[in-house]
Design a protein around this motif. Structure first.
Motif, short mmCIF file in Angstrom:
data_model
loop_
_atom_site.label_atom_id
_atom_site.label_comp_id
_atom_site.label_asym_id
_atom_site.label_seq_id
_atom_site.Cartn_x
_atom_site.Cartn_y
_atom_site.Cartn_z
N TRP A 96 0.84 -1.20 0.00
CA TRP A 96 0.00 0.00 0.00
C TRP A 96 0.87 1.25 0.00
CZ3 TRP A 96 0.57 -3.40 4.03
CH2 TRP A 96 1.11 -2.90 5.24
N THR A 97 0.25 2.34 -0.35
CA THR A 97 0.92 3.64 -0.31
C THR A 97 0.03 4.62 0.44
OG1 THR A 97 -0.05 4.34 -2.41
CG2 THR A 97 2.10 3.26 -2.50
N ALA A 98 0.64 5.68 0.92
CA ALA A 98 -0.10 6.75 1.58
C ALA A 98 0.73 8.02 1.47
CB ALA A 98 -0.36 6.42 3.04
N THR A 99 0.06 9.13 1.30
CA THR A 99 0.73 10.43 1.23
C THR A 99 0.21 11.31 2.36
OG1 THR A 99 1.05 10.30 -1.16
CG2 THR A 99 1.13 12.50 -0.16
N ASN A 100 1.14 11.90 3.10
CA ASN A 100 0.81 12.78 4.22
C ASN A 100 1.48 14.13 3.97
OD1 ASN A 100 -0.36 10.66 6.35
ND2 ASN A 100 1.43 9.75 5.33
N VAL A 101 0.70 15.18 4.05
CA VAL A 101 1.21 16.50 3.64
C VAL A 101 1.05 17.50 4.77
CG1 VAL A 101 0.99 18.37 1.96
CG2 VAL A 101 0.64 16.00 1.24
N SER A 102 2.11 18.31 4.96
CA SER A 102 2.05 19.50 5.82
C SER A 102 2.47 20.69 4.96
CB SER A 102 3.02 19.33 7.01
OG SER A 102 4.35 19.53 6.59
N PRO A 103 2.36 21.90 5.45
CA PRO A 103 2.75 23.06 4.62
C PRO A 103 4.21 23.03 4.17
CG PRO A 103 1.38 23.76 6.45
CD PRO A 103 1.68 22.32 6.69
#
Length: 993
Positions: free
Chosen positions: A446-453
């Protein structure tokens, strides 16, 4: 077969060039340890007391003028003392000596060496020249003297030690003349047959001078053969990006050997993970680079002469078109002719993808995915929206013999990262959710993307059926950013953090706190195991540049690379301590900055333990005999499996069991007829110098063989030369090994070889002596060993690697990724069974927290302590220890089908009243065998605390006896409630019924 062919070639030398002396085999007719393996035979035909010989020996060794020459009278064997060396260089040497027996033969030994150091890791020094001639004889030497003792032959101790033909060097003048015939200023291509592997990489062999300028290749093959030949490139200037391409080979009648079946192992192939790759080949000026070319001859090809070409190119140089002609015979090769590996028919194994597909291996079960929950044998992974684990669980009982329905939680909350800015505040990430990219029985990804500024964190993860969970965490700076710290938190439950092993700690009860820093130059440490018997987790921290280091004695020669992310120029580390309700593993980096667009990889691997339940019945029924011996003797002793080490008649060469395989097969067939199984020593940490493919592998640079300072046994120095690490040496058979580089295509060959040995020779498994490959190769090996109903038994031995030269790593931590596929541990040499704690035995020796059981090695182990974990020693490896008495008790008691309840089980039915004296119960209906062992500092008396109801025995009718067991205990009876004397470091096996 190889040596017979070589000897025929040696004896035929005279027919090649009648002007040259013969190269012959001495059939081991002299003491090579004192005189070396090479001598020149000269015939004195003159008169007087001075013989003169000029030897055109065409030597490859360095500094020949600095090596001693011993002259020996062939008639008497006496050393000639009056000798004067006039000149010596690589091309020739001139000597004067006293012919003490008059006319006749004399021997000149010119590679005389002396061994020192360990017999298995010898240091070999070549003796310096000596002056033994008397002044009186020296005064008699004439000013001018013609050669009166011409060379008759060059003699090697045996065919294997011969320099002929590919290590007999061309002179400098011959080399210039030959190269001039090609009229090139960049490079010259020398086509060569597979029977003559190029062995010199900085000189031309005299064979090429003899044959003259050859610009095409002609060879013969069989239908369906794995054929090969060489194109050796000699660089007249430094070459970059050397390549070779092939045309179809055609017979002019419409039949074709397609170019698609032709390749070069030096310019590319398939790596050990199954991925194709290309290699950038560079050749230094005045160096020789063999290009080994593979040709798959179709099985349905018509007999005839096939012609085409190979085109060699190098950057900035003109191409070379080499006409290639292969004559295909009417005979058809069996299995590609791999039964004749001296013909280099197994080189295609280097690019094998056999058993690469990640199919489920017994006893494991297919992965089952439901929402974000993934179930596997005895364990469960729940994936958080971030892509990281939300929960890790196991379902093993404390006894480790069965599964339960209620889970054992390993963590108190999801694993998570903290990115702490310079202002002390953590970045807040928004998850884009989890996307499953692969759902197969063996692998879920699986993949996941987590974003902050300011930062994006891309996660790619995969879980395999054995409990291996791999994370690639790519962190990209979206703007310039400064961090006070970056942390990965693994919050263990207290129940799953009973023991700890790694990060400089031997296996023990987890300390209240642990603080560790990176030190890869000296320590093979990048992870830790934290766990209980029935629930635990090993994790290791890596980045995208991870390379598996060398292990055992060789770690310091190729250590870990400091991960740029976690290590952070040695600012990073790990702290494990209680924090709130968790035992928190804080994996930190320290302060760092990232510029916009920078990337860091915070990769990590997890292994969820145990891997499966204990197979105690296998432990009791499978009894190893660890020595090549007669089948009848082994059967009479009561062993069931024979382990064939190397260095014996049927497996003489380390990690290369392909030469005496017919003897091995006869032995295995006899064993099978008598109900015994046979496993062989075979791993890839080092490779015998007897391997047929040694010099093709050397042509690959450092892909297969590690760089090193050379040295070791004289054969290596005389034939391999330099740039290698000398490994294990067996004096009896003179088997000298070279250390492999770690992960390479040799693992593909290894898998194919194991498949061949299983199906052709009938081996029942392998004995691994430390391991230099990773879990990918281990899975492939297990698949081929167990295919078609073969038992595929694997046991692993390790020497204690918690020392300076091995990088202070725990053997169990180092090899844990292999544990899912092992049947038994044998830990091991230098393990201290007398002065280590029960926790050390449990975690580092027994294998029990991982679903395995083991045996003891060093000095036979401690029999009393060993039985607390179901372990004995291995017969007859340690002469002063003998497990046969314990085996008999097992049989008398009926260990098969009994339930093992270790002292670590909270509700064990039998305990002692002293914490330092442990008791493990083997329970059957109506009776129990209780193993007691002491770690108390002195002799002591203990009282058994027995739960009779759990045992199912009426205490009023119960008896407690110690049966007589050879080399373990004398017979004795005890009353219920009677204190039992236990000697220091010893114990009892008590029968309660």
């Amino acid at each position: 077969m190889k040596y017979c062919l070589l000897l025929l070639a040696i004896l035929a030398f005279g027919s090649v060039d009648a002007q040259r002396p013969e190269y012959i085999s001495g059939n081991n007719s002299w003491n090579t340890d004192s005189l070396g393996d090479h001598r020149v035979v000269v015939q004195f035909n003159g008169v007087g007391n001075v013989a003169k010989t000029t030897v055109e020996w065409r030597r490859r060794d360095l500094n020949p003028e600095g090596k001693r020459i011993i002259v020996q009278d062939a008639r008497t064997g006496a050393k000639v003392r009056n000798v004067k060396v006039v000149t010596v260089n690589n091309e020739k040497g001139t000597l004067l000596f006293e012919p003490v027996s008059g006319k006749g033969r004399y021997y000149l030994y010119y590679l005389v060496s002396k061994n020192s150091g360990s017999p298995n890791y010898p240091t070999v020094h070549y003796l310096e020249p000596e002056q033994t001639a008397s002044a009186a004889w020296l005064r008699t030497l004439p000013a001018q003297l013609a050669v009166n003792a011409p060379v008759v032959a060059f003699e090697s101790s045996d065919a294997f030690n011969s320099f002929y033909p590919m290590e007999v060097t061309a002179t400098a003048a011959e080399t210039r003349t030959l190269l001039g015939k090609y009229r090139r200023s960049d490079y010259v291509v020398f086509p060569e047959d597979r029977q003559y592997p190029v062995k010199l990489f900085a000189q031309l062999p005299y064979r090429w001078v003899q044959r003259g300028a050859v610009k095409d290749f002609k060879g013969s093959a069989m239908q369906g053969e794995h054929y090969s030949f060489q194109l050796a490139v000699y660089a007249l200037k430094a070459l970059e990006d050397l390549t070779v391409h092939f045309s179809d080979l055609k017979d002019g009648k419409g039949n074709v050997i397609p170019a698609s079946g032709m390749s070069c192992i030096n310019t590319g192939g398939v790596d050990y993970t199954g991925k194709p790759f290309t290699k950038m080949v560079q050749v230094a000026k005045d160096s020789l680079q063999p290009l080994w070319c593979l040709v798959e001859i179709p099985a349905n090809s018509r007999p005839g002469v096939y012609r085409g070409q190979a085109v060699v190119n190098a950057a900035g140089a003109a191409e070379t078109r080499v006409p290639v002609q292969v004559t295909v015979a009417a005979a058809r090769a069996k299995e590609g002719n791999i039964g004749e590996p001296w013909e280099q028919t197994r080189l295609h194994w280097l690019n094998s993808t056999l058993a690469q597909e990640n199919t489920v291996i017994a006893p494991y079960t297919p992965l089952a995915v439901k929402d974000n929950r993934i179930d596997l044998l005895g364990r469960r992974v729940i994936v958080d929206s971030s892509g990281l684990p939300a929960q890790l669980q196991t379902f093993f009982t404390e006894e480790m013999t069965e599964l339960k329905t209620e889970p054992n939680n390993i963590v108190t909350e999801p694993l998570h990262f903290h990115f702490t800015g310079a202002d002390g505040k953590d970045l807040k990430f928004k998850s884009k959710g989890v996307h499953y990219t692969r759902q197969e029985p063996g692998t879920v990804a699986w993949t996941a993307t987590n974003v902050s500024p300011s930062v994006q964190m891309d996660i790619a993860a995969s879980l395999e059926f054995d409990g291996f969970l791999s994370y690639t965490v790519k962190v990209t700076a979206l703007q310039d950013v400064d961090f006070r710290n970056i942390n990965l938190h693994i919050p263990f439950t207290r129940e799953a953090a009973t023991y700890l092993m790694g990060l400089g700690e031997k296996g023990r009860l987890r300390p209240d706190s642990l603080s560790w820093n990176w030190d890869v130059a000296n320590k093979n440490q990048d992870g830790v195991w934290v766990g209980a018997v029935n629930a635990g987790l090993q994790y290791s921290l890596r980045d995208e540049n991870y390379v598996r280091p060398l292990n055992t004695n060789f770690y310091l020669q190729k250590p870990l690379l400091l991960p740029a992310s976690w290590g952070n120029d040695h600012k990073g580390g790990i702290i494990i301590a209680q924090k709130g309700k968790s035992i928190l593993a804080d994996n930190y980096t320290g302060a760092r900055s990232m510029k916009k667009g920078d990337t860091l990889y915070f990769n990590f691997n997890l292994l969820i333990t145990p891997f499966h339940t204990l197979n105690t019945d296998f432990q009791w029924a499978t009894r190893f005999y660890h020595r090549y011996d007669s089948i009848s003797k082994i059967k009479d002793i009561g062993a069931t499996v024979v382990n064939i080490h190397h260095g014996n008649a049927i497996n003489p060469w380390i990690n290369y069991p392909f030469i005496e395989w017919q003897k091995m097969k006869r032995y295995i067939d006899q064993a099978h007829e008598n109900g015994l199984k046979v496993k062989i020593y075979n791993t890839v940490r080092e490779l015998s110098n007897h391997a047929y493919e040694l010099f093709p592998l050397r042509s690959l640079g450092h892909e297969v063989y590690s760089p090193g300072k050379g040295g070791g046994f004289r054969w290596l120095q005389e034939h391999v030369g330099a740039d290698y690490i000398a490994a294990w040496f067996v004096p009896g058979v003179k088997d000298a090994a070279i250390i492999n580089s770690g992960m390479s295509r040799w693992h593909n060959y290894y898998v194919e070889g194991m498949n061949w040995l299983t199906n052709k020779v009938g081996i029942d498994g392998i004995y691994l002596d430390d391991v230099a490959f990773d879990r990918i190769t281990m899975k492939r090996i297990k698949r081929v060993l167990t295919a078609n109903g073969h038992p595929g038994i694997i046991d692993l031995h390790s020497a204690n690697q918690y020392n300076k030269s091995d990088g202070f790593i725990n053997s169990a931590n180092l090899y844990m990724e292999h544990f899912p596929y092992l049947n038994r541990l044998w830990f091991g040499e230098y393990f201290d069974y007398e002065n280590n704690s029960p926790d050390f035995f449990l975690t580092e020796v027994s294998g029990i927290p991982f679903g395995l059981m083991g045996e003891m090695l060093q000095d036979g182990g401690n029999a009393w302590r060993g039985m607390v974990y179901g372990m004995t020693c291995r017969i007859p490896w340690t002469e002063n220890a003998d497990p046969t008495g314990i085996w008999k008790l097992w049989d008398d008691f009926g260990m098969q089908g009994s339930k093992m309840i270790g002292y670590w089980v909270s509700n064990s039915p039998v305990k002692t009243d002293q914490a330092a004296v442990k008791a493990t119960v083997y329970k059957r209906n109506g009776k129990a065998l209780v193993s007691i062992a002491s770690w108390a500092e002195t002799d002591t008396d203990v009282l058994l605390k027995i739960n009779w109801e759990q045992l199912g025995i009426d205490p009023a009718k119960a008896t407690i006896t110690a049966p007589a067991v050879k080399k373990f205990q004398d017979a004795r009876s005890f009353k219920v409630g009677e204190k039992i004397p236990v000697a220091r470091n010893r114990g009892w096996l008590l029968l309660i019924q």
